[in-house]
Design a protein around this motif. Structure first.
Motif, PDB file in Angstrom:
ATOM      1  N   PRO A 223       0.826  -1.212   0.000  1.00  0.00           N
ATOM      2  CA  PRO A 223       0.000   0.000   0.000  1.00  0.00           C
ATOM      3  C   PRO A 223       0.861   1.264   0.000  1.00  0.00           C
ATOM      4  CG  PRO A 223      -0.797  -1.597   1.612  1.00  0.00           C
ATOM      5  CD  PRO A 223       0.536  -2.090   1.153  1.00  0.00           C
TER       6      PRO A 223
ATOM      7  N   ALA B 174       5.663   7.663   6.989  1.00  0.00           N
ATOM      8  CA  ALA B 174       4.748   6.913   7.856  1.00  0.00           C
ATOM      9  C   ALA B 174       4.593   7.638   9.183  1.00  0.00           C
ATOM     10  CB  ALA B 174       5.281   5.496   8.075  1.00  0.00           C
TER      11      ALA B 174
ATOM     12  N   ASP C 169      -2.469   3.077   1.733  1.00  0.00           N
ATOM     13  CA  ASP C 169      -2.134   2.908   3.136  1.00  0.00           C
ATOM     14  C   ASP C 169      -3.166   3.694   3.948  1.00  0.00           C
ATOM     15  OD1 ASP C 169      -1.144   2.999   5.703  1.00  0.00           O
ATOM     16  OD2 ASP C 169       0.895   3.536   5.126  1.00  0.00           O
TER      17      ASP C 169
END
Length: 673
Positions: free
Chosen positions: A436, A672, A515
């Protein structure tokens, strides 16, 4: 002529081989810079002359100046420069052949955005006899000869409507009339303007219906059908060519009733209209003698409302074919010869959608014009020589884009939380991403429009090359996918329309593309509103947002004095589609779903941008919201472009904006959490 791109003639087989080779060579190249996506179009507005002997187009010269040129279609080395326009101050936005010897073109004045900004010119293809027909500046002084308004340049109270097809030097223009309240015209009248003498006369005799907003002419360029919107009712009227009065053929509540909408006449005097058929808009023939529509559609596109344009031979008066849009563009040819030529062209250019245009005198034209694009290929123009089958490239809008560097684009449908099927386009990053990826839900404006198609989308393509999955939902309330899909979005700003966007993000995550912890929302105009509401309503879904030209307070749509919305829109259309501020339930809904009143809830990073001269969504929307949200959110950036209106028209501003978008997303989304 020095400074113009070279042209290369290809056999049909050679064209396909060249395309494949170019893709392979670019597979590992770095992505193009921002300017490759958002700079001024390099070649655009290509148009064949009525007999196909010449082609006019605009091209950017090496010094950054936009030029209008004419080329001999049988010998492209013969080039005539007709006009030059400084790209930063004015830009040519339309090119149209008046007859085989004369070209018209429209210029948008970027410094005069709201006080009339479209100039109209005509010039011989030799470069001689240039006439300034319409001055897009209210301060222009008219020259009158006695009481006859002839031999003069018209003011911005006029605009180009269309060409005539009788070989004369005339064009059709609309003369606008304003009321004492609205910024936009109350109605217009269709006129004929001689592009040499500047003599102006009415295109028809007699009076006309009230509040006419659009005109439809027949194959002889005679006004035959008009449409108007009066107190929430959509009214269609028609006249026979010799009549001096009009008769209603449609009168219904706008948006609510299943009314027909006139689209075009073929050369044989048949009217074509759209009307509801099995839940979608289909194309029907309409008989103006009996005032009846055929019982069965001429063309239907199941799952989609009809959206298309005709290809007509103006000499034989034949309807040759229809260019259509379903999930992507296609052409249905009624003419066997053109159907066969389309097949040859598609075989030569198998990776693109090739929209083929014929000259007005199609049978006699030695060439066909091809507008070619795909999900990875911006539009480019080619010339097909019918006798030899040679394909010659004319250039494209963004030639720096290499298709192999772009990501694939696809069409899907997902189920919203209430079970409604929502169409969606998805653009993936180039190559084969592992797992993702960060994603952007890109929301279209309108919202009462169709958002996009499968073909090249500069914004989606750009974001995909930066590593983002781009999700573009055709949320309820938009058009193009049936009456029920459209009506399901009425009075749903911040409601189920908003839920469709969060559901799109969750659906993309379930597909393994996105994601779920790295999803942004962004968009312009209504898309800007939806961005702000998405961050407020679904903070667990959207990590950050980018909005430009966005509406920040629903009620402000009705109360601002700077808007260009007419009293008809404010009094009827907005109240039906968005909400009625005088209805207590609607007023409560509007308070609940206005981002300005909930600005304190928005805690995610936000990039805002607005044009100072925006009259569609006035600047007070941006200023009031920026002040409110910054009081409790330190990660908000607000940009004001002093020389822009509703969206970016200057390439330098587009490049600057998308450069800042890239930096913002790289900082707030790519990494992230």
């Amino acid at each position: 002529m020095a400074g113009f791109p070279l042209f290369r003639s290809l056999t049909l087989a050679g064209a396909a081989l060249l395309s494949h080779g170019a893709h392979a060579a670019a597979a590992t190249s770095p992505p193009p810079p921002v300017a490759s996506f958002f700079s001024a179009q390099q070649v655009s507005h290509a148009a064949l002359s009525p007999k196909g002997g010449y082609i006019a187009l605009t091209t950017m010269l090496p010094d950054g100046i936009q030029a209008l040129v004419v080329r001999d279609s049988t010998n492209l080395s013969k080039v005539t420069l007709l006009a030059r326009s400084t790209a930063d101050r004015a830009v040519i936005t339309s090119v149209h052949w008046i007859n085989e010897n004369r070209v018209g073109f429209t210029v948008r004045n970027l410094d005069n955005e709201f006080e009339g900004n479209l100039d109209e010119f005509a010039i011989d293809r030799s470069g001689e006899n240039r006439v300034h027909l319409i001055a897009g500046n209210w301060k222009h002084q008219q020259k009158q000869v006695g009481s006859n308004m002839v031999n003069r340049t018209l003011t911005a109270a006029y605009s180009f409507h269309g060409v005539t097809h009788d070989g004369s030097d005339d064009i059709l223009v609309e003369k606008y009339t304003w009321n004492n309240t609205d910024r936009t015209p109350d109605h217009s009248r269709l006129m004929r303007l001689n592009t040499r003498t500047q003599a102006l006369r009415s295109a028809f005799d007699g009076t006309q219906p009230e509040a006419v907003q659009s005109w439809l002419t027949d194959g002889n360029d005679v006004p035959r059908v008009v449409t108007a919107q009066v107190k929430g009712r959509c009214i269609t009227s028609h006249r026979n060519p010799a009549d001096t009065s009009w008769s209603e053929i449609g009168n219904s509540v706008c948006y609510q009733d299943q009314r027909f909408a006139p689209l075009f006449f073929d050369g044989a005097d048949t009217l074509y209209v759209t009307a509801n058929y099995k839940g979608n808009g289909a194309l029907f023939r309409y008989n103006l003698k009996t005032l009846k529509m055929d019982p069965e559609p001429f063309v239907e596109t199941p799952g989609y409302d009809f959206h298309g344009s005709p290809e007509i031979d103006r000499v034989t008066h034949k309807l040759l074919g229809l260019h259509l849009h379903t999930d992507a563009a296609t052409t249905v040819w009624l003419d066997p010869a053109l159907k066969a030529e389309q097949a040859k062209i598609d075989a030569a250019l198998p990776t693109t959608i090739n929209t083929v245009h014929c000259a007005q005198d199609c049978a006699a034209s030695p060439v066909l014009l091809i507008a070619s694009n795909s999900d990875r290929q911006p539009q480019r123009f080619l010339l097909y020589t019918r006798a030899s089958g040679a394909v010659i490239g004319l250039g494209g809008v963004h030639p720096d884009i290499v298709p192999a560097q772009m990501g694939p684009r696809s069409f899907h449908r997902y189920a919203a939380r209430d079970g409604r099927s929502i169409p969606v386009y998805v653009t993936l990053p180039p190559g084969k991403p592992s797992g993702p990826q960060p994603a952007v839900v890109l929301v279209h404006g309108g919202p009462m429009v169709r958002g996009g198609s499968w073909e090249w989308d500069a914004e989606a393509a750009f974001l995909a090359t930066r590593g983002y999955v781009v999700i573009q939902p055709e949320f309820r309330g938009g058009t193009g996918f049936g009456a029920d899909h459209f009506q399901a979005g009425w009075k749903q700003w911040g409601g189920t329309m908003q839920d469709d966007l969060a559901d799109a993000a969750r659906w993309a995550a379930r597909q393994g593309w996105a994601d779920p912890k790295r999803v942004a929302i962004m968009g312009a105009s209504y898309g800007g509103y939806a961005t702000l509401m998405g961050l407020i309503k679904d903070p667990a879904v959207f990590r950050c947002g980018v909005e430009w030209a966005g509406s920040t307070d629903i009620k402000l749509r009705f109360t601002t004095t700077e808007s260009d919305a007419s009293q008809e829109i404010l009094g009827y259309s907005l109240r039906l589609l968005v909400g009625d501020p005088d209805n207590p339930a609607d007023a409560a809904m509007m308070r609940k779903n206005s981002p300005l009143l909930r600005a304190a809830e928005l805690k995610q990073p936000l990039l805002m941008a607005h044009g100072l001269m925006d009259r569609r969504v006035p600047i007070e929307n941006a200023r009031s919201f920026a002040a409110a949200v910054k009081a409790g959110n330190p990660n908000v950036t607000s940009i004001i472009y002093n020389d822009e209106g509703h969206g970016w028209r200057r390439p330098e501003n587009s490049i600057d904006f998308w450069t800042q978008v890239e930096t913002f997303l790289d900082r707030n989304l790519k990494q992230a959490p």
